[in-house]
Enzyme design. Sequence first.
Site, PDB file in Angstrom:
ATOM      1  N   LYS A  76     -42.049 141.317  77.831  1.00 11.75           N
ATOM      2  CA  LYS A  76     -42.666 142.615  78.131  1.00 11.75           C
ATOM      3  C   LYS A  76     -41.949 143.706  77.347  1.00 11.75           C
ATOM      4  O   LYS A  76     -40.714 143.716  77.276  1.00 11.75           O
ATOM      5  CB  LYS A  76     -42.581 142.870  79.639  1.00 11.75           C
ATOM      6  CG  LYS A  76     -43.340 144.101  80.120  1.00 11.75           C
ATOM      7  CD  LYS A  76     -43.254 144.213  81.638  1.00 11.75           C
ATOM      8  CE  LYS A  76     -44.070 145.371  82.185  1.00 11.75           C
ATOM      9  NZ  LYS A  76     -43.979 145.466  83.666  1.00 11.75           N
ATOM     10  N   SER A 151     -48.483 145.886  86.011  1.00 11.72           N
ATOM     11  CA  SER A 151     -48.340 146.450  84.688  1.00 11.72           C
ATOM     12  C   SER A 151     -47.997 145.420  83.603  1.00 11.72           C
ATOM     13  O   SER A 151     -48.191 145.702  82.427  1.00 11.72           O
ATOM     14  CB  SER A 151     -47.254 147.515  84.713  1.00 11.72           C
ATOM     15  OG  SER A 151     -45.984 146.929  84.937  1.00 11.72           O
ATOM     16  N   SER A 175     -45.845 144.227  89.698  1.00  8.42           N
ATOM     17  CA  SER A 175     -46.257 144.175  88.291  1.00  8.42           C
ATOM     18  C   SER A 175     -46.097 142.819  87.612  1.00  8.42           C
ATOM     19  O   SER A 175     -46.566 142.638  86.494  1.00  8.42           O
ATOM     20  CB  SER A 175     -45.496 145.229  87.480  1.00  8.42           C
ATOM     21  OG  SER A 175     -46.069 146.492  87.686  1.00  8.42           O
TER      22      SER A 175
END
Lengths: 482, 96
Positions: A76, A151, A175
């Site tokens: 990420k 997310s 997330s």
Amino acid sequence: MSNTLGQLTATEIAAALQRREMSAREVAQAFLDVPDTYGAFLHVDAERTLAEADAAQARLDAGETSPLLGVPVAIKDNISTQGRPTTCASRILEGYIPPYDATVISQLHGAGMPLLGKTNLDEFAMGTSTENSAYALCKNPWDPTRSPGGSSGGSAAAVSGGLAPISLGSDTGGSIRQPAALCGLVGFKPTYGRVSRFGLVAFGSSLDQIGPFGQTVADVAALSQVICQTDGLDNTSLPDAPLGAMDLANASVKGKRFALPRELMSDAVEANVRASIEQAIRTLEAAGATVDHVDLPSLSLGVSTYYVIAPAEASSNLGRFDGVRYGAREEAPGHVESLMATRGKKFGHEVKLRIMVGTYALSAGYYDAYYLRAQQIRGLMVAEIDALWGEYDAILSPTSPCVAFPLGGFSHDPMALKLMDFCTIPANMGGYPALSLPCGLADGLPVGLHLMGPVRGDERLLELAAGVERALGCAPLRPPRA
Amino acid sequence: MPITLDEVRHVARLARLELTEDELRAFQTELDALLGHFQDLQAVDVTGVAPKPHAVALQNVLAEDVARFGLTRDQALANAPKSRAGLFLVPSIRED
């Protein structure tokens, strides 16, 4: 889409590498060759990935047998990577190249896992759909007209779409777990403090935790073994962070006790998700587990509590983006004017909203009514949950009240997306380990089952999840290929 | 009581965010929606409840007293929007 490696789990790839059936370079190249039609990645440096693969191969050839040696991993883009851009999907960090690695990145290098690239996310990890990325629209491999969740949507889409065998995300209010649910993956948020946050760009410091996405519980357990370590660079790192022994192969749900909070199976859960969860519960009961309905009244306050605490922490953490030491700067005549112009123009709408909410909640006259009160309710919530651990092995619920939703479907109603977080928020409030694993399909889209265990109970939770996975028999769950 | 545009402007100033008039109005609506939702927190009796600021509390965490290398000056300056002579260059903070 011809990457047959996409049909293998990370642990299967690791085993094939150990048997010399393929080389680490071939594995990395195969994943790099898959076209990214999902907007999963924001940055790829193929040359560097292949160099790391060659280094891993040298270690394999020297006889090393570390568990995920040579298996490539997607990261990420809010986790700092030395020499590779780290943007948090924000214009304010456009062009920023960290001079150091996050601790988890050093651990991946130590484990010999080549980095495939940096994945898409909601700007600064603030969102539930990855639609708040300043750079690229991220699509769900199950249906590209739908969101992968967020997310950590890019890390989920990468694994689900066959672009990576395994990945890392971060989880402040769900997330990792919500995109795992919406993409048919296993996503795990370890106990707060088991994974170092050093080098993770801070959002809500008392809630943030890095964790893995994989196709199976065995995959996320293997990557957790790599990243759950005590770290002197993170003052909230647990002294007993490393995971103890686990027996996933013989895990069973027989005799296990699950609590199902009524507040997390409320009318807000859509009928198709509810039906899938109820079916899963019947399967678990048939396999010898018990599932009891319980009342945890304060869980209904989770969304409000979270949307005071997380923005309050974010408003403080994002104060560092001042356009002086790194990142973008808008020139203006004077320091404060430049600071305000930089932040006003370079942060996206949702980030600015959360900074505003947090600043309001912490401002004179409102602190007691919002921030202090939210922390007290956080205390009530954790006390209610902790009272269950004597009697139950895990708290079970849906991960998300709905399956993957159409991109743009909530653009008219930003509050609706926030309300979806109610099943995942409690784990961050108490620092509990929690994971989502696929429990079936509803209307052709994956449904996630959520399991939460007591603090430091990561090993038992992963074993329990392996038992649930075996009983349900639906992982790995792969999207139909075109 | 709905939040006023002046309050939104004040919060934006505290948050060091330059916002357009359109943004101020949009945030007024969105802040109102969130603050309205937060009303459920006000109904709870929290008398005597200790606030919980940490997920898993640790006490007296000490770093080992060992020397280690930090960033070099060049590394620290590499991402600066502007630098000169080994220093960060910032906009003027005083009136001439």
